[in-house]
Design a protein around this motif. Structure first.
Motif, mmCIF file in Angstrom:
data_model
loop_
_atom_site.group_PDB
_atom_site.id
_atom_site.type_symbol
_atom_site.label_atom_id
_atom_site.label_comp_id
_atom_site.label_asym_id
_atom_site.label_seq_id
_atom_site.Cartn_x
_atom_site.Cartn_y
_atom_site.Cartn_z
ATOM 1 N N ARG A 811 0.863 -1.176 0.000
ATOM 2 C CA ARG A 811 0.000 0.000 0.000
ATOM 3 C C ARG A 811 0.899 1.224 0.000
ATOM 4 N NH1 ARG A 811 -4.386 1.084 4.737
ATOM 5 N NH2 ARG A 811 -5.532 -0.505 3.532
ATOM 6 N N MET A 812 0.512 2.223 -0.792
ATOM 7 C CA MET A 812 1.257 3.460 -0.819
ATOM 8 C C MET A 812 0.973 4.225 0.469
ATOM 9 S SD MET A 812 3.238 4.338 -3.405
ATOM 10 C CE MET A 812 2.355 3.899 -4.898
ATOM 11 N N THR A 813 1.999 4.496 1.236
ATOM 12 C CA THR A 813 1.808 5.223 2.484
ATOM 13 C C THR A 813 1.939 6.719 2.248
ATOM 14 O OG1 THR A 813 2.595 5.508 4.759
ATOM 15 C CG2 THR A 813 4.254 5.027 3.099
ATOM 16 N N GLU A 814 1.150 7.484 3.005
ATOM 17 C CA GLU A 814 1.309 8.930 2.925
ATOM 18 C C GLU A 814 2.549 9.371 3.699
ATOM 19 O OE1 GLU A 814 -1.733 11.133 4.959
ATOM 20 O OE2 GLU A 814 -2.089 9.523 6.400
ATOM 21 N N GLY A 815 3.038 8.486 4.567
ATOM 22 C CA GLY A 815 4.216 8.803 5.357
ATOM 23 C C GLY A 815 4.183 8.108 6.697
ATOM 24 N N PHE A 816 5.115 8.440 7.560
ATOM 25 C CA PHE A 816 5.228 7.834 8.884
ATOM 26 C C PHE A 816 4.786 8.829 9.956
ATOM 27 C CE2 PHE A 816 9.000 4.771 7.821
ATOM 28 C CZ PHE A 816 8.205 4.124 6.902
ATOM 29 N N ARG A 817 4.385 8.274 11.102
ATOM 30 C CA ARG A 817 4.105 9.075 12.300
ATOM 31 C C ARG A 817 4.989 8.560 13.422
ATOM 32 N NH1 ARG A 817 -0.639 7.856 9.739
ATOM 33 N NH2 ARG A 817 -1.978 9.629 9.125
ATOM 34 N N PHE A 818 5.447 9.446 14.269
ATOM 35 C CA PHE A 818 6.370 9.085 15.344
ATOM 36 C C PHE A 818 5.846 9.579 16.689
ATOM 37 C CE2 PHE A 818 8.781 9.802 11.463
ATOM 38 C CZ PHE A 818 9.534 8.644 11.360
ATOM 39 N N VAL A 819 6.012 8.733 17.685
ATOM 40 C CA VAL A 819 5.791 9.153 19.069
ATOM 41 C C VAL A 819 7.021 8.726 19.873
ATOM 42 C CG1 VAL A 819 3.276 9.033 18.937
ATOM 43 C CG2 VAL A 819 4.566 7.036 19.680
ATOM 44 N N VAL A 820 7.386 9.533 20.840
ATOM 45 C CA VAL A 820 8.575 9.260 21.645
ATOM 46 C C VAL A 820 8.185 9.335 23.115
ATOM 47 C CG1 VAL A 820 10.994 9.867 22.077
ATOM 48 C CG2 VAL A 820 9.942 10.432 19.868
ATOM 49 N N GLU A 821 8.693 8.379 23.880
ATOM 50 C CA GLU A 821 8.446 8.382 25.319
ATOM 51 C C GLU A 821 9.721 7.981 26.046
ATOM 52 O OE1 GLU A 821 5.104 6.832 28.485
ATOM 53 O OE2 GLU A 821 5.726 5.444 26.894
ATOM 54 N N SER A 822 10.015 8.678 27.122
ATOM 55 C CA SER A 822 11.101 8.282 28.021
ATOM 56 C C SER A 822 10.492 7.678 29.280
ATOM 57 C CB SER A 822 11.960 9.495 28.381
ATOM 58 O OG SER A 822 11.204 10.456 29.103
ATOM 59 N N TYR A 823 11.275 6.833 29.970
ATOM 60 C CA TYR A 823 10.763 6.261 31.215
ATOM 61 C C TYR A 823 11.917 5.840 32.109
ATOM 62 C CZ TYR A 823 11.679 1.607 29.180
ATOM 63 O OH TYR A 823 12.269 0.503 28.624
ATOM 64 N N ASP A 824 11.605 5.714 33.368
ATOM 65 C CA ASP A 824 12.573 5.266 34.366
ATOM 66 C C ASP A 824 12.570 3.744 34.355
ATOM 67 O OD1 ASP A 824 14.043 4.544 36.589
ATOM 68 O OD2 ASP A 824 13.094 6.007 37.927
ATOM 69 N N PRO A 825 13.711 3.074 34.052
ATOM 70 C CA PRO A 825 13.700 1.610 33.978
ATOM 71 C C PRO A 825 13.334 0.951 35.303
ATOM 72 C CG PRO A 825 15.947 2.461 33.920
ATOM 73 C CD PRO A 825 15.045 3.637 33.755
ATOM 74 N N ALA A 826 13.539 1.654 36.419
ATOM 75 C CA ALA A 826 13.163 1.085 37.712
ATOM 76 C C ALA A 826 11.659 1.176 37.959
ATOM 77 C CB ALA A 826 13.912 1.799 38.844
ATOM 78 N N HIS A 827 10.995 2.149 37.323
ATOM 79 C CA HIS A 827 9.547 2.347 37.503
ATOM 80 C C HIS A 827 8.942 2.684 36.148
ATOM 81 C CE1 HIS A 827 10.340 2.401 41.816
ATOM 82 N NE2 HIS A 827 11.303 3.286 41.570
ATOM 83 N N PRO A 828 8.925 1.743 35.194
ATOM 84 C CA PRO A 828 8.484 2.073 33.831
ATOM 85 C C PRO A 828 7.056 2.572 33.751
ATOM 86 C CG PRO A 828 8.726 -0.310 34.125
ATOM 87 C CD PRO A 828 9.344 0.338 35.315
ATOM 88 N N GLY A 831 5.943 6.434 33.852
ATOM 89 C CA GLY A 831 5.959 7.322 32.694
ATOM 90 C C GLY A 831 7.103 8.317 32.744
ATOM 91 N N GLY A 832 7.121 9.151 31.724
ATOM 92 C CA GLY A 832 8.180 10.146 31.622
ATOM 93 C C GLY A 832 7.745 11.268 30.717
ATOM 94 N N ASP A 833 8.662 11.683 29.847
ATOM 95 C CA ASP A 833 8.383 12.774 28.923
ATOM 96 C C ASP A 833 7.845 12.219 27.605
ATOM 97 O OD1 ASP A 833 8.208 15.364 28.202
ATOM 98 O OD2 ASP A 833 10.359 15.782 28.204
ATOM 99 N N HIS A 834 7.216 13.110 26.786
ATOM 100 C CA HIS A 834 6.610 12.688 25.538
ATOM 101 C C HIS A 834 6.924 13.671 24.417
ATOM 102 C CE1 HIS A 834 4.129 10.735 28.620
ATOM 103 N NE2 HIS A 834 3.822 9.823 27.710
ATOM 104 N N LEU A 835 7.041 13.138 23.213
ATOM 105 C CA LEU A 835 7.068 13.923 21.975
ATOM 106 C C LEU A 835 6.152 13.219 20.971
ATOM 107 C CD1 LEU A 835 10.853 14.836 21.458
ATOM 108 C CD2 LEU A 835 9.017 16.386 22.150
ATOM 109 N N PRO A 836 5.246 13.942 20.324
ATOM 110 C CA PRO A 836 4.981 15.371 20.498
ATOM 111 C C PRO A 836 4.314 15.626 21.848
ATOM 112 C CG PRO A 836 3.357 14.402 19.026
ATOM 113 C CD PRO A 836 4.374 13.333 19.297
ATOM 114 N N ASN A 837 4.719 16.696 22.489
ATOM 115 C CA ASN A 837 4.259 16.936 23.854
ATOM 116 C C ASN A 837 2.892 17.597 23.869
ATOM 117 O OD1 ASN A 837 6.172 19.068 22.798
ATOM 118 N ND2 ASN A 837 5.136 20.235 24.401
ATOM 119 N N GLY A 838 2.126 17.195 24.881
ATOM 120 C CA GLY A 838 0.817 17.790 25.088
ATOM 121 C C GLY A 838 0.869 18.876 26.133
ATOM 122 N N SER A 839 -0.246 19.100 26.783
ATOM 123 C CA SER A 839 -0.350 20.187 27.759
ATOM 124 C C SER A 839 0.291 19.852 29.085
ATOM 125 C CB SER A 839 -1.825 20.549 27.977
ATOM 126 O OG SER A 839 -2.546 19.390 28.415
#
Length: 888
Positions: A811-828, A831-839
């Protein structure tokens, strides 16, 4: 080369001349010589005066008439030039300069028929004339009617080279013979974006490759098929100018498989006629007398360069598919011998007999037409070798064993029967009329077929450099042929990221850095020499993007477009001594964590002010995305790098926000878009690319009845991403060596690897680097081959989606979408920070589509790999004067 003389202002009117004087004195000859010198220096008026002075004394002097004609051409008076050229021919009908002058005038004015006649006449006067050939090559239909003069057949047979006891011999300057251990490089010529039949133009490319081969201390170039005339001209020019480093030519004769494998097969009359005609073309072009018309998928042109003095031998045919040999041999069980004028064969199968027959026909043609000989072989490979391999059962034998064991295999293996039948050049004998001799030619690699890897005798073998299954196999192979020379005409390992077959010494089918490739190829070369073989042909001069390998071929669609992009997962595309790099040299992204090569590229996500709600190691600052003809590149900037306190996930949606898994691994966070892949970065060891379970290419199915329980890896059809919230992601496990059963019932377990495991390294340290994180800059760089993201064709943005009649669909894709999340491996789960970031720290922003431009012409540049210097040294260390005494 001056081909068209540019017009200038002014005119020349033809004068009435007396043609009775055609024998000038020395004064006239000196005047004409000075006239030509002036014309070459663009002193047109002086040249005209010199020529006219000679004509005044001897009006029929041909050289002066031609000189005045060329002056007229310079001044733009084509009609006046034609008059003087014709009068020169009246005085001297075979005047070469007048003939090509009239040919150029006719070509300039579109009279191609007249132009062709004039240049053809010039060729009679000066056989092989490059100017005439250049024009004739560009005149439609000229090739169809042009015939190059064949030199008189010499009364005594010329033997250009011959086979000795396990060695080649070539004429020495003293009139005797010298041994030659072949150090060849195989030359394919498909540049990136080109089909294998699209050869390089006459732009210096062949000259460059020939010089590289000579600098690498190779003594031969092997080609598989007919190349354009300028390849042979370039080879002849190099050899004539570098007698001390002249390169032998090993010329191939290519053919496709015969059309009817269960009926006529190798006896198909039309197919045989085409193959024999190709042999005739090869022989003629080697001797510089071939005119080959344009044919789809083939080189063509006027082959007037005689390279026979440097042609070491012929290797005809291809790696014959075993099923075709089996089918023909079964259909013709009584065809077990051949008796010809130059070759005989007894005790073989029908294809052995056929190969002897066509080989004899090629030798006969060269003898009848040119009275020359050189050694000849047909292509063979371990799949059809004459040895017996107990570990390699055929598919039928394996099915029989599995039936007894009550095993049920979900899908039949897609593999050749590697020990079902043999082709054996040892059965072929040269008659007394063929002094050049037959040799055996094998394409032999260290990792396939599996009997090279599994045979206990091969596993116990050693060379001076240490253990080597490869040298064990080669010694047995060479030993089978006795004194007949055996040339390993293809060998090597590729510098690909992808691996298609594992090998005990680590000489795998792919998975090597370019430095590792160089070292292994050096070792293989020494092992070939130690085995007693007569020579080696390294595969290959360049990386060729059009090639295909069984591990990826089904996922490069459309098949004809894989030449437009480099697949680092495909070993077949990465054998070259010369790398064909994707992208542009001036805009390369290097995986080193520095980030300076990202200048000018768009920032995809940028948080702006740091997120004070999370500690610096988990802070996400920006994401940048880029791509080229081989990779997707990601750059993630973080506040600080501390793997004990922060891990990172980059989710990738490849073609539909509504499909894929919306739950991220480890954290359980809910993504705003469905994800097909997740880049899991949790430190230098063990980071991976993960795939959503339904979108994995493979699934493992149990084999019933085996103990312990075994599995068979099969395709996970119908290859669709499914909307889900399972949070289940798979490693990219690929079986490289399938489970096998030997003829004695021994089970050899399958072996595989995790294609998704990401190598942490700077690219300066290894060309296999997948990612690197620099603690000083806080920059993480990742590159992912398109194929690892189930992209079927990045040049048209086609991604895997479904199957059609068993075939992979896209299928022809219009493109890709990306989400990024960081987390503490001791307490996954915290949660952590996010991109794209919300409020707030736990929310996502809008996820835009990133796309890349499609292309029809790939960007690329070339670069020498370390193998060049390494092979230069190894080839120099191996003497030409190999002896039988060193053979074990």
């Amino acid at each position: 080369m001056l081909l068209l003389i540019a017009p200038a202002s002014g005119s020349l009117t033809a004068q009435a001349v007396d043609s009775r004087c055609t024998k000038p004195d020395q004064t006239d000859e000196r005047a004409v010589e000075r006239g030509w010198s002036a014309l070459r220096a663009s002193k047109v008026d002086e040249a005209d005066a010199r020529f006219r002075a000679a004509l005044a004394r001897c009006p029929g002097f041909p050289s002066a008439l031609v000189g005045v004609a060329y002056v007229a051409m310079r001044r733009g008076d084509d009609s006046g030039a034609a008059v003087f050229f014709e009068r020169a021919l009246d005085a001297q009908p075979a005047n070469y300069d007048a003939l090509i002058g009239l040919g150029m005038l006719a070509y300039r004015h579109g009279d191609l028929s007249r132009s062709w006649r004039r240049f053809a006449a010039a060729l009679v006067v000066v056989p092989g004339d490059s100017v005439s050939l250049w024009y004739l090559d560009r005149i439609p239909a000229a090739r169809d009617s042009l015939t190059l003069m064949v030199p008189p057949r010499p009364p005594r047979t010329i033997v250009a080279a011959r086979t000795g006891a396990r060695i080649f011999e070539v004429p020495s300057g003293s009139g005797g013979w010298s041994p030659l251990w072949i150090k060849a490089v195989n030359l394919g010529a498909a540049l990136p974006g080109k089909h294998p039949s699209e050869f390089p133009p006459d732009d210096g490319t062949y000259e460059h490759w020939i010089e590289l081969a000579a600098r690498m201390n190779a003594n031969a170039i092997r080609v598989y098929t007919i190349h354009p005339p300028h390849f042979y001209r370039a080879l002849a020019r190099w050899n004539a100018a570098h007698a001390d480093r002249a390169l032998w030519l090993i010329q191939g004769v290519w053919t496709e498989l015969p059309p009817g494998l269960k009926q006529e097969g190798y006896d198909d009359a039309q197919w045989n006629a085409a193959f024999v005609a190709e042999m005739h073309r090869v022989v003629d072009l080697v001797h510089g007398t071939a005119v080959i018309p344009r044919r789809a998928g083939h080189a063509s042109g006027i082959y007037a360069t005689d390279v026979s003095r440097w042609t070491l031998g012929y290797i005809i045919g291809r790696e014959w598919e075993p099923y075709s040999v089996v089918a023909f041999a079964r259909a013709h069980p009584r065809q077990t011998r051949f008796d010809g004028a130059y070759l005989t064969m007894q005790g073989g199968n029908a294809v052995d007999a056929w190969l002897a027959k066509v080989s004899d026909a090629m030798i006969a043609y060269e003898m009848q037409r040119y009275n020359q000989q050189r050694p000849l072989a047909y292509t063979n490979w371990p799949t059809l070798d004459p040895l017996r391999h107990p570990t390699e059962s055929t598919l039928a034998e394996e099915d029989s064993i599995r039936h007894v064991r009550r095993e049920i295999v979900p899908e039949a293996p897609r593999e050749y029967d590697n020990d079902a039948i043999s082709l054996d050049a040892a059965l072929v004998r040269a008659t007394s009329a063929y002094a050049a001799g037959i040799f055996a030619s094998f394409h032999a690699y260290p990792y396939y077929p599996d009997f090279i890897v599994l045979d206990s005798g091969y596993s116990a073998a050693r060379s001076a450099d240490g253990p080597s299954n490869y040298v064990g196999y080669l010694r047995e192979l060479v030993g089978h042929y006795g004194s007949m020379p055996v040339v390993i005409s293809e060998y090597g390992v590729p510098s690909s990221r992808g691996v298609a077959h594992l090998q005990p010494q680590g000489w795998t089918h792919g998975g090597h850095s370019e430095q590792e490739q160089a070292e292994i190829n050096a070792r293989l070369t020494r092992d070939i020499y130690a085995s007693g073989a007569a020579g080696a042909g390294l595969f290959a001069m360049i990386d060729e993007w059009f090639k295909k390998n069984w591990t990826v071929i089904d996922f490069e669609r459309p098949a004809e477009r894989n030449r437009l992009w480099l697949n680092p997962l495909d070993p077949e595309q990465n054998y070259g001594v010369v790398a064909m790099r994707p992208g542009r040299r001036d805009s390369v992204i290097v995986i080193d964590g520095r980030g300076d090569d990202w200048r000018g590229r768009a920032v995809w996500y940028d948080r702006g002010a740091p997120n004070d709600a999370v500690p610096p190691p988990r802070r996400l600052q920006r994401l940048m995305v880029a791509s080229d003809e081989a990779y997707l590149y990601l750059r993630l900037d973080v506040g600080a790098i501390d793997w004990t306190r922060a891990h990172y996930l980059i989710g990738i949606d490849t073609y539909s926000a509504a499909l894929g898994d919306v739950v991220l691994p480890y954290t359980g966070s809910r993504s705003p878009v469905g994800l097909e892949f997740v880049v899991d970065l949790h430190g230098p060891e063990g980071s991976h690319l993960l795939v959503d379970h339904p979108y994995n290419l493979y699934r493992d199915e149990p084999i019933i009845g085996s103990k312990p329980l075994a599995v068979e890896q099969i395709y996970n059809r119908p290859f669709r991403s499914l909307a889900n919230a399972a949070g289940r992601y798979d490693s990219l496990i690929v079986i490289t060596n399938r489970r096998r059963i030997g003829r004695d019932g021994t089970v050899y377990p399958e072996r595989g690897m995790d294609r998704g495991q990401l190598l942490f390294a700077r690219q300066q340290e290894t060309t296999l680097a997948d990612w690197y994180a620099d603690s000083k800059t806080g920059i993480i760089e990742v590159r992912i081959p398109w194929g690892m993201l189930n992209v079927l064709d990045p040049s048209s943005r086609l991604v895997l989606h479904g199957s059609n009649g068993g075939e992979v669909a896209g299928r022809m894709t219009e493109g890709f979408r990306f989400v990024v999340e960081s987390y503490d491996p001791a307490h996954p789960a915290a949660g952590g920070d996010h991109l794209p970031n919300g409020s707030d720290a736990r929310s996502w922003g809008a996820v835009p589509v990133w796309s890349w431009p499609s292309w029809e012409e790939p960007r690329w540049y070339e670069e020498l790999k370390p193998a060049f210097e390494t092979m230069r040294r190894v080839f120099a260390e191996i003497p030409n004067a190999a002896t039988v005494a060193r053979v074990p």
